[in-house]
Design a protein around this motif. Sequence first.
Motif, PDB file in Angstrom:
ATOM      1  N   HIS A 130      57.617  33.590  34.987  1.00  8.95           N
ATOM      2  CA  HIS A 130      56.420  34.282  35.476  1.00  8.95           C
ATOM      3  C   HIS A 130      56.705  35.560  36.276  1.00  8.95           C
ATOM      4  O   HIS A 130      55.828  36.399  36.375  1.00  8.95           O
ATOM      5  CB  HIS A 130      55.597  33.339  36.366  1.00  8.95           C
ATOM      6  CG  HIS A 130      55.103  32.125  35.659  1.00  8.95           C
ATOM      7  ND1 HIS A 130      54.111  32.170  34.715  1.00  8.95           N
ATOM      8  CD2 HIS A 130      55.486  30.825  35.734  1.00  8.95           C
ATOM      9  CE1 HIS A 130      53.878  30.945  34.250  1.00  8.95           C
ATOM     10  NE2 HIS A 130      54.706  30.123  34.838  1.00  8.95           N
ATOM     11  N   ARG A 183      45.721  34.249  44.198  1.00  6.41           N
ATOM     12  CA  ARG A 183      44.675  35.258  43.996  1.00  6.41           C
ATOM     13  C   ARG A 183      45.169  36.505  43.288  1.00  6.41           C
ATOM     14  O   ARG A 183      44.380  37.267  42.730  1.00  6.41           O
ATOM     15  CB  ARG A 183      44.099  35.685  45.350  1.00  6.41           C
ATOM     16  CG  ARG A 183      43.277  34.637  46.023  1.00  6.41           C
ATOM     17  CD  ARG A 183      42.469  35.329  47.083  1.00  6.41           C
ATOM     18  NE  ARG A 183      42.057  34.407  48.108  1.00  6.41           N
ATOM     19  CZ  ARG A 183      41.823  34.742  49.348  1.00  6.41           C
ATOM     20  NH1 ARG A 183      42.010  35.989  49.731  1.00  6.41           N
ATOM     21  NH2 ARG A 183      41.430  33.859  50.220  1.00  6.41           N
ATOM     22  N   GLY A 184      46.474  36.764  43.370  1.00 10.32           N
ATOM     23  CA  GLY A 184      46.994  38.022  42.859  1.00 10.32           C
ATOM     24  C   GLY A 184      46.591  39.160  43.772  1.00 10.32           C
ATOM     25  O   GLY A 184      45.957  38.943  44.813  1.00 10.32           O
ATOM     26  N   LEU A 185      46.942  40.372  43.392  1.00 13.89           N
ATOM     27  CA  LEU A 185      46.558  41.550  44.166  1.00 13.89           C
ATOM     28  C   LEU A 185      45.695  42.436  43.272  1.00 13.89           C
ATOM     29  O   LEU A 185      46.214  43.070  42.336  1.00 13.89           O
ATOM     30  CB  LEU A 185      47.795  42.316  44.644  1.00 13.89           C
ATOM     31  CG  LEU A 185      48.794  41.520  45.494  1.00 13.89           C
ATOM     32  CD1 LEU A 185      49.972  42.393  45.912  1.00 13.89           C
ATOM     33  CD2 LEU A 185      48.132  40.941  46.745  1.00 13.89           C
ATOM     34  N   PRO A 186      44.376  42.490  43.506  1.00 14.96           N
ATOM     35  CA  PRO A 186      43.475  43.258  42.638  1.00 14.96           C
ATOM     36  C   PRO A 186      43.914  44.719  42.527  1.00 14.96           C
ATOM     37  O   PRO A 186      44.354  45.316  43.512  1.00 14.96           O
ATOM     38  CB  PRO A 186      42.119  43.153  43.342  1.00 14.96           C
ATOM     39  CG  PRO A 186      42.243  41.994  44.268  1.00 14.96           C
ATOM     40  CD  PRO A 186      43.672  41.868  44.637  1.00 14.96           C
ATOM     41  N   GLY A 187      43.814  45.250  41.321  1.00 12.74           N
ATOM     42  CA  GLY A 187      44.136  46.662  41.106  1.00 12.74           C
ATOM     43  C   GLY A 187      45.615  46.954  40.992  1.00 12.74           C
ATOM     44  O   GLY A 187      46.010  48.100  40.853  1.00 12.74           O
ATOM     45  N   THR A 188      46.451  45.920  41.051  1.00 12.60           N
ATOM     46  CA  THR A 188      47.891  46.118  40.915  1.00 12.60           C
ATOM     47  C   THR A 188      48.404  45.239  39.773  1.00 12.60           C
ATOM     48  O   THR A 188      47.652  44.468  39.184  1.00 12.60           O
ATOM     49  CB  THR A 188      48.651  45.730  42.195  1.00 12.60           C
ATOM     50  OG1 THR A 188      48.731  44.293  42.266  1.00 12.60           O
ATOM     51  CG2 THR A 188      47.961  46.233  43.440  1.00 12.60           C
ATOM     52  N   GLY A 189      49.702  45.357  39.502  1.00 10.13           N
ATOM     53  CA  GLY A 189      50.300  44.539  38.451  1.00 10.13           C
ATOM     54  C   GLY A 189      50.542  43.102  38.867  1.00 10.13           C
ATOM     55  O   GLY A 189      50.919  42.277  38.035  1.00 10.13           O
ATOM     56  N   MET A 190      50.345  42.796  40.149  1.00  7.86           N
ATOM     57  CA  MET A 190      50.585  41.426  40.621  1.00  7.86           C
ATOM     58  C   MET A 190      49.433  40.526  40.156  1.00  7.86           C
ATOM     59  O   MET A 190      48.297  40.672  40.590  1.00  7.86           O
ATOM     60  CB  MET A 190      50.687  41.402  42.145  1.00  7.86           C
ATOM     61  CG  MET A 190      50.798  40.003  42.733  1.00  7.86           C
ATOM     62  SD  MET A 190      52.353  39.191  42.284  1.00  7.86           S
ATOM     63  CE  MET A 190      52.038  37.533  42.906  1.00  7.86           C
ATOM     64  N   PRO A 191      49.734  39.590  39.244  1.00 11.35           N
ATOM     65  CA  PRO A 191      48.652  38.771  38.705  1.00 11.35           C
ATOM     66  C   PRO A 191      48.302  37.591  39.603  1.00 11.35           C
ATOM     67  O   PRO A 191      49.053  37.232  40.509  1.00 11.35           O
ATOM     68  CB  PRO A 191      49.231  38.272  37.381  1.00 11.35           C
ATOM     69  CG  PRO A 191      50.696  38.203  37.614  1.00 11.35           C
ATOM     70  CD  PRO A 191      51.038  39.244  38.649  1.00 11.35           C
ATOM     71  N   SER A 192      47.172  37.002  39.289  1.00 10.38           N
ATOM     72  CA  SER A 192      46.837  35.714  39.886  1.00 10.38           C
ATOM     73  C   SER A 192      47.472  34.631  39.023  1.00 10.38           C
ATOM     74  O   SER A 192      47.365  34.664  37.800  1.00 10.38           O
ATOM     75  CB  SER A 192      45.318  35.552  39.901  1.00 10.38           C
ATOM     76  OG  SER A 192      44.991  34.175  39.915  1.00 10.38           O
ATOM     77  N   PHE A 193      48.146  33.684  39.669  1.00 10.65           N
ATOM     78  CA  PHE A 193      48.743  32.574  38.927  1.00 10.65           C
ATOM     79  C   PHE A 193      47.871  31.322  39.047  1.00 10.65           C
ATOM     80  O   PHE A 193      48.382  30.209  39.055  1.00 10.65           O
ATOM     81  CB  PHE A 193      50.162  32.300  39.441  1.00 10.65           C
ATOM     82  CG  PHE A 193      51.123  33.415  39.123  1.00 10.65           C
ATOM     83  CD1 PHE A 193      51.708  33.500  37.875  1.00 10.65           C
ATOM     84  CD2 PHE A 193      51.422  34.384  40.049  1.00 10.65           C
ATOM     85  CE1 PHE A 193      52.581  34.525  37.559  1.00 10.65           C
ATOM     86  CE2 PHE A 193      52.289  35.423  39.748  1.00 10.65           C
ATOM     87  CZ  PHE A 193      52.872  35.492  38.503  1.00 10.65           C
ATOM     88  N   SER A 194      46.558  31.551  39.151  1.00 12.65           N
ATOM     89  CA  SER A 194      45.643  30.427  39.342  1.00 12.65           C
ATOM     90  C   SER A 194      45.721  29.375  38.234  1.00 12.65           C
ATOM     91  O   SER A 194      45.471  28.199  38.517  1.00 12.65           O
ATOM     92  CB  SER A 194      44.211  30.944  39.507  1.00 12.65           C
ATOM     93  OG  SER A 194      43.883  31.801  38.438  1.00 12.65           O
ATOM     94  N   PRO A 195      46.075  29.745  36.972  1.00 18.82           N
ATOM     95  CA  PRO A 195      46.168  28.665  35.972  1.00 18.82           C
ATOM     96  C   PRO A 195      47.311  27.682  36.242  1.00 18.82           C
ATOM     97  O   PRO A 195      47.309  26.593  35.669  1.00 18.82           O
ATOM     98  CB  PRO A 195      46.415  29.417  34.656  1.00 18.82           C
ATOM     99  CG  PRO A 195      45.875  30.791  34.876  1.00 18.82           C
ATOM    100  CD  PRO A 195      46.160  31.070  36.324  1.00 18.82           C
TER     101      PRO A 195
END
Lengths: 422, 369
Positions: A130, A183-195
Amino acid sequence: MKQKIPENGSPAGNRRPIPCGDRAAFGGGIIRRSAVVRGEVLAIAVLFLAAGCSSYKSPSFQLNLEGRDPASVKPAQREAVEEMLTDLFGTPDDPRVPPGVDLDLSLLQRAAGPIGRDVTGSERGLFRKHCVVCHGISGDGAGPIAEMLNPYPRDFRNGVFKFTSVAGGAKPLRSDLLRTLERGLPGTGMPSFSPLGPEDLDALAEYVRYLSIRGETELFLLRTVVDENEPLPLRRGFVLEEGVRPIDAMWRLAEEQPQQYVIVPQRPNLAPDKLAAAVRRGKALYQEPRAQCTTCHGPDGRGDGSETELFDDWNKAKMGITDAQTQQLAKWFALPLQALEPRNFHDGLFHGGGRPEDIYLRIYIGIPGTPMPAAGPAPGTPGVFTSDEIWDLTFYVLSLSRRGSSSQEDSASPASVSVNAR
Amino acid sequence: MPRKGEKSVKQRGDPPSRGAASASHQSASHRDVPRLPHRLAWALMATVFPLIWMGGLVTTYNAGMAVPDWPSTYGYLFMYPLESWLKTWDVFLEHGHRLIGMTAGFLTIALLWSLWVHDRRPWMRKLGIAALLGVSLQGTLGGLRVVGREILLANVHGCVAPLFFAFTVSLTVLTSPRWRREEKSRESEPNAGENARPARRTFHPTFILSLPILVYIQIVLGAQLRHLPSELPPGWSFLWTILHLTVAALLPIVWGACSWYAAGLPSPFAQRRWLQAFGWLLVLQITLGLGTWVVNYNFPQWFQDWVVVIPYTVIDGGWLQALVTTAHTATGSLLLAVATAYAHWALAGAKAAARDHRFITHIRAAGSR
């Protein structure tokens, strides 16, 4: 009677060769029935030959020579640092926990190693699955895709994290890292790993802590061995006492003394008229010189302040005093210099989250590693603003946003703040 | 009452002169063409496309190593318990990929048998053997990727898959009744019907092949971005991305040039239809390519600075990410398939046009003497 036309296109009996120009123009004599197929078979053969030249290599941690002339590190020093790090922390496939350090080895083993499942069906290699494409094997934020991203992925090795809930320069809580992962970081490449499931998230957060503690120990070793010329061979006990334990203590600080370091936002439940008054007060605070908000974010919060050349700590290190120095330094960093842009509040995009609590924390704690300063009180510092004033500022910032909060379940969304402020 | 062959020709909208001129010949050849190899080639092609989708999902979800053994799955060769298979998503993908791969293997064997029995063209039988070798090698490559834990093998496995898909398209075209009719028509009546008119434009084979070759280069470049080794220095991905974008910009130009050339040829040989399909797929593919970047790495900073700020959060492993990314991969293979079909017909058309041109030139030369 029809004449039989042979393959070269000439009528039967006429064996005169076709001019080359004709061949080129119409492809006669060049085209074969299976030209496409022959190309496909050839390409498959070439690819199989390429595949035959490979074998599995276990990746290794790269020594952190960022900002250093590689020639300034002697081979013996390099070897000593790498050996000590492997002895204490193991390898990317087989991590170890130094004695007394607050890390969970079972979680680390789940996150480390190659991607896949073991014979029992348990998943392994979560970090490589990931995270590694951006953050790199060593957690240096220079993964294969990093150069394409803005902002760059976080370099964990300094132990500095932007979005936390701890004041006074303390290390982030596990819950801070988990929140960013979830949650990730909105607007950046850092995704949310909520799944991902909670166990997987725990494992990833623990591995990030591991890479940070390892990275900080590495910096300690480089300072000691290269900058201070500590005699070799290095003593394990010395490194543990002087390097690893103090770093581990810093990581335990906020977890063990939350009342001093952890900031828990208590959002005031304000009636609409009081909320509008809070926004007005926030606007006045925003303009005050002591706040220094306008310097970067501009008088109207559009990110157009007088300070135009902004860099975070990871990039500041790449800047020399002269251009020639900066060009020289660029050779010693994996990624090129990247400038920061102050947030334009009207866009409604907040990397650290758009809930009022998130904005409150950003103002209170600041954003470590960036020019965004802390405004709230912390152990040893009185702070620029009180908690109430920070809430006023929070409501004002959110009132500027033309979009709603990124959290749908949030009742005090910026949109409602905006309406009430008018 | 039109005969069977004549009716089918008119239904495709071909000029009546052509149907009238060679109706008798076509009707006879239509009956001569064995249907089974073509149907099996179709079935193989229709199996390989979902196989590519499944393989794409395996890569998207990093599920390639979900099953640690090969050729068995946790010790089972075929009868892996259904309950275990459906329980875990990545195991479902990897084992499902293997099952569809096995189906493709069996279909290839059946196709080879049918070619051996029903197709008299010796080179076609050789292509059947090549297909069997190709599917076996591709399966072995996928297996070695698992056993050897080698990302380069995954990369090559991913690059061979579209090629094999294109190969199945070639087999489908070459076994099709229409191709066989055209083939026989070209062999016996090169100057019949609309082919008698010379081409207005030249049509070099390299130019025709440039479209599938360029699509394949693009697929290989995309595969480099899909299978980035963990220790690759950051500059490489930048290079791959720039090259991928450059070829993406070149493809519409080459497609436009091919379409312009095709319009100048007297015999369409179905190539205009393929080029139209290619054009629409290209639009879809470019959209999916941009989408793939966004669902994996968010909107680029320049887009947020100059176009619009969208507070989007990437969801790793979310359905949107998986769907868009895998669709981009699969559509790339589909573009190669369409470009391959186009190339077959275009090469045949160019060859016939060139032969007709020479024939007319010789007749004129004979008349002037």
